[in-house]
Design a protein around this motif. Structure first.
Motif, PDB file in Angstrom:
ATOM      1  N   ALA A  81       0.834  -1.208   0.000  1.00  0.00           N
ATOM      2  CA  ALA A  81       0.000   0.000   0.000  1.00  0.00           C
ATOM      3  C   ALA A  81       0.866   1.255   0.000  1.00  0.00           C
ATOM      4  O   ALA A  81       0.563   2.238  -0.675  1.00  0.00           O
ATOM      5  CB  ALA A  81      -0.931  -0.014   1.206  1.00  0.00           C
ATOM      6  N   GLN A  82       1.969   1.200   0.769  1.00  0.00           N
ATOM      7  CA  GLN A  82       2.858   2.350   0.800  1.00  0.00           C
ATOM      8  C   GLN A  82       3.486   2.589  -0.570  1.00  0.00           C
ATOM      9  O   GLN A  82       3.612   3.728  -1.014  1.00  0.00           O
ATOM     10  CB  GLN A  82       3.940   2.149   1.855  1.00  0.00           C
ATOM     11  N   ALA A  83       3.903   1.517  -1.243  1.00  0.00           N
ATOM     12  CA  ALA A  83       4.508   1.654  -2.569  1.00  0.00           C
ATOM     13  C   ALA A  83       3.518   2.262  -3.560  1.00  0.00           C
ATOM     14  O   ALA A  83       3.875   3.095  -4.385  1.00  0.00           O
ATOM     15  CB  ALA A  83       4.993   0.297  -3.066  1.00  0.00           C
ATOM     16  N   ALA A  84       2.253   1.833  -3.465  1.00  0.00           N
ATOM     17  CA  ALA A  84       1.234   2.353  -4.371  1.00  0.00           C
ATOM     18  C   ALA A  84       0.928   3.819  -4.103  1.00  0.00           C
ATOM     19  O   ALA A  84       0.407   4.513  -4.973  1.00  0.00           O
ATOM     20  CB  ALA A  84      -0.048   1.524  -4.244  1.00  0.00           C
ATOM     21  N   ASN A  85       1.256   4.275  -2.911  1.00  0.00           N
ATOM     22  CA  ASN A  85       0.959   5.651  -2.531  1.00  0.00           C
ATOM     23  C   ASN A  85       2.226   6.488  -2.381  1.00  0.00           C
ATOM     24  O   ASN A  85       2.223   7.509  -1.717  1.00  0.00           O
ATOM     25  CB  ASN A  85       0.172   5.669  -1.209  1.00  0.00           C
ATOM     26  N   THR A  86       3.324   6.030  -2.996  1.00  0.00           N
ATOM     27  CA  THR A  86       4.594   6.735  -2.933  1.00  0.00           C
ATOM     28  C   THR A  86       4.990   7.234  -4.318  1.00  0.00           C
ATOM     29  O   THR A  86       5.085   6.445  -5.265  1.00  0.00           O
ATOM     30  CB  THR A  86       5.708   5.830  -2.376  1.00  0.00           C
ATOM     31  N   ILE A  87       5.201   8.516  -4.432  1.00  0.00           N
ATOM     32  CA  ILE A  87       5.712   9.120  -5.660  1.00  0.00           C
ATOM     33  C   ILE A  87       7.229   9.138  -5.582  1.00  0.00           C
ATOM     34  O   ILE A  87       7.809   9.625  -4.601  1.00  0.00           O
ATOM     35  CB  ILE A  87       5.175  10.558  -5.832  1.00  0.00           C
ATOM     36  N   LYS A  88       7.887   8.603  -6.610  1.00  0.00           N
ATOM     37  CA  LYS A  88       9.349   8.553  -6.621  1.00  0.00           C
ATOM     38  C   LYS A  88       9.901   9.514  -7.677  1.00  0.00           C
ATOM     39  O   LYS A  88       9.564   9.415  -8.859  1.00  0.00           O
ATOM     40  CB  LYS A  88       9.829   7.133  -6.892  1.00  0.00           C
ATOM     41  N   LEU A 117       4.219  18.110  -7.999  1.00  0.00           N
ATOM     42  CA  LEU A 117       3.589  17.629  -6.769  1.00  0.00           C
ATOM     43  C   LEU A 117       2.243  18.299  -6.534  1.00  0.00           C
ATOM     44  O   LEU A 117       1.322  17.672  -5.987  1.00  0.00           O
ATOM     45  CB  LEU A 117       4.528  17.851  -5.580  1.00  0.00           C
ATOM     46  N   LYS A 118       2.086  19.532  -6.967  1.00  0.00           N
ATOM     47  CA  LYS A 118       0.766  20.174  -6.907  1.00  0.00           C
ATOM     48  C   LYS A 118      -0.225  19.441  -7.816  1.00  0.00           C
ATOM     49  O   LYS A 118      -1.388  19.239  -7.458  1.00  0.00           O
ATOM     50  CB  LYS A 118       0.867  21.637  -7.323  1.00  0.00           C
ATOM     51  N   ALA A 119       0.249  19.032  -8.992  1.00  0.00           N
ATOM     52  CA  ALA A 119      -0.623  18.300  -9.915  1.00  0.00           C
ATOM     53  C   ALA A 119      -1.001  16.936  -9.335  1.00  0.00           C
ATOM     54  O   ALA A 119      -2.147  16.481  -9.473  1.00  0.00           O
ATOM     55  CB  ALA A 119       0.060  18.135 -11.267  1.00  0.00           C
ATOM     56  N   VAL A 120      -0.044  16.270  -8.699  1.00  0.00           N
ATOM     57  CA  VAL A 120      -0.332  14.982  -8.070  1.00  0.00           C
ATOM     58  C   VAL A 120      -1.379  15.145  -6.977  1.00  0.00           C
ATOM     59  O   VAL A 120      -2.319  14.351  -6.855  1.00  0.00           O
ATOM     60  CB  VAL A 120       0.952  14.353  -7.494  1.00  0.00           C
TER      61      VAL A 120
END
Length: 409
Positions: free
Chosen positions: A27-34, A319-322
């Motif tokens: 879940a963390q990986a799916a919710n992590t922007i790299k 990051l604003k777009a994300v």
């Protein structure tokens, strides 16, 4: 610290936005922007990219605030080799789940990475590569070209030199995609104003001895010797031109791409009077000074130039777009994330208000500066006098002239 082609800097790479410690690793990986900062950490472009770009990206992550997703920053050195850069990009995306690649000085590397990112449908936020082809024939729905490009430099610095009477040119050009593009675009401006290009000579990246090139330039009797190179190559060429007394006979030296970090390396005694174009200067206004004061403690004696500021601003806007579209959607479709970035007005302390065009070109003003004499400087890094400002709508190549397939109609 030295890096091989697969090395990453792990220290301090993970920065959390939002409390997600209780979630499962998946879940963390799916919710992590790299975010992957791919640049020159050890070569000729280290000072204009390198660790300072990384610090600026991390500052953007901090300034973006908490929006319920994690952000991780990875770093690698592409060694100014297109194959190394493209291999790192593929490994980052395929193995490490990187969503965005940033910075990428060296236009040959940038063009290679541009293709990989488009193929993988991720995001490429270019700041330090200069070739205007990234918003021209090689434009991509996955790429935003921030900060500056060869067309802008040619129009501003090259155009100013021609207007001042420099109607005959000889180019000393870095022999790869960036140098070729900068020479091409500047030559076009010179010829459009009834000037002429007498000759050109090309040198390898990381060249240390410019004596033979300067002798050819001097013997050409051109009014302007244009340096279509960057970083340590520019510093070496300017120093050796002074040693040769190139300008004492009335020849003008056009440094077509120079960063404040280059001026710092040269010193004001050697750099005074040179004219250059940047889109950010730390002492331009209250907002640029505030940004610089905030990031300076992390810069180990360096100060941000336009390339570093572009890394900050591009990361912040992404990051604003994300936050606007959601991390899952941004990770799943890089082109959609870039489209959302284009739909949102840009706003940051480095460049102020701006926008991103359909061809991926970020729009903001450009500034023509003259380097101060030593007695004009009030202290460290007080190096520039503002000569003129080109408005955002005029600073970059008109979209209709770029031959970008996405906007050809």
């Amino acid at each position: 610290m030295q890096f091989d082609r697969r090395s990453l800097i792990a220290g301090g790479s993970a920065l959390a936005l939002g409390g997600l410690a209780s979630r499962s690793p998946r879940a963390q990986a799916a919710n992590t922007i790299k975010l992957g900062v791919l640049n020159d950490q050890s070569g000729v472009y280290r000072d204009i990219s390198g660790p300072t770009s990384v610090a600026c990206v991390r500052q953007a992550v901090q300034d973006a605030g908490s929006h319920g997703f994690n952000v991780e920053v990875l770093v690698a050195d592409h060694q100014n080799k297109p194959d190394v850069g493209s291999n790192i990009a593929r490994q980052w995306i395929d193995r490490d789940g990187v969503d965005v690649i940033l910075d990428v000085p060296n236009s040959a590397v940038a063009l290679a990475v541009n293709g990989v990112v488009r193929e993988k449908n991720k995001v490429y936020l270019n700041s330090t590569a200069a070739t205007a082809d990234l918003t021209g024939p090689q434009c991509s729905p996955n790429t935003v070209h921030w900060t500056y490009d060869t067309w802008m430099l040619a129009r501003s610095t090259g155009g100013a030199m021609v207007k001042a009477g420099g109607d005959s040119w000889f180019f000393i050009t870095a022999d790869y995609a960036f140098g070729h593009a900068l020479e091409r675009d500047t030559s076009n401006f010179v010829k459009a104003q009834n000037g002429k290009v007498i000759g050109t000579v090309r040198h390898p990246l990381g060249n240390t001895d410019f004596s033979s090139f300067l002798v050819q330039a001097q013997s050409s009797r051109a009014k302007v010797v244009g340096l279509a190179n960057a970083g340590a190559d520019t510093i070496n060429a300017v120093k050796q031109a002074a040693e040769f007394g190139l300008t004492r006979r009335g020849t003008k030296l056009a440094v077509l791409l120079m960063f404040i970090n280059d001026v710092h390396g040269l010193g004001l005694q050697a750099a005074q009077g040179l004219v250059c174009t940047e889109t950010f200067y730390w002492d331009l206004n209250d907002r640029t000074r505030a940004f610089t004061a905030k990031v300076k403690p992390h810069l180990a004696g360096n100060l941000p130039s336009m390339s570093h500021a572009g890394c900050y601003a591009a990361a912040l806007h992404y990051l604003k777009a994300v936050a606007d579209m959601g991390a899952a959607a941004a990770k799943a479709d890089g082109a959609a994330a870039v489209a959302r970035m284009k739909a949102m007005p840009t706003e940051d302390d480095c460049f102020g208000a701006g926008s991103i065009r359909a061809d991926g070109r970020k729009i903001h003003p450009s500034y023509l500066f003259e380097v101060k004499a030593p007695n004009e400087s009030k202290g460290a890094w007080d190096y520039y006098k503002l000569l003129q400002t080109t408005p955002a709508e005029d600073a970059f190549r008109p979209m209709a002239e770029g031959a970008c397939p996405m906007v050809r109609s």
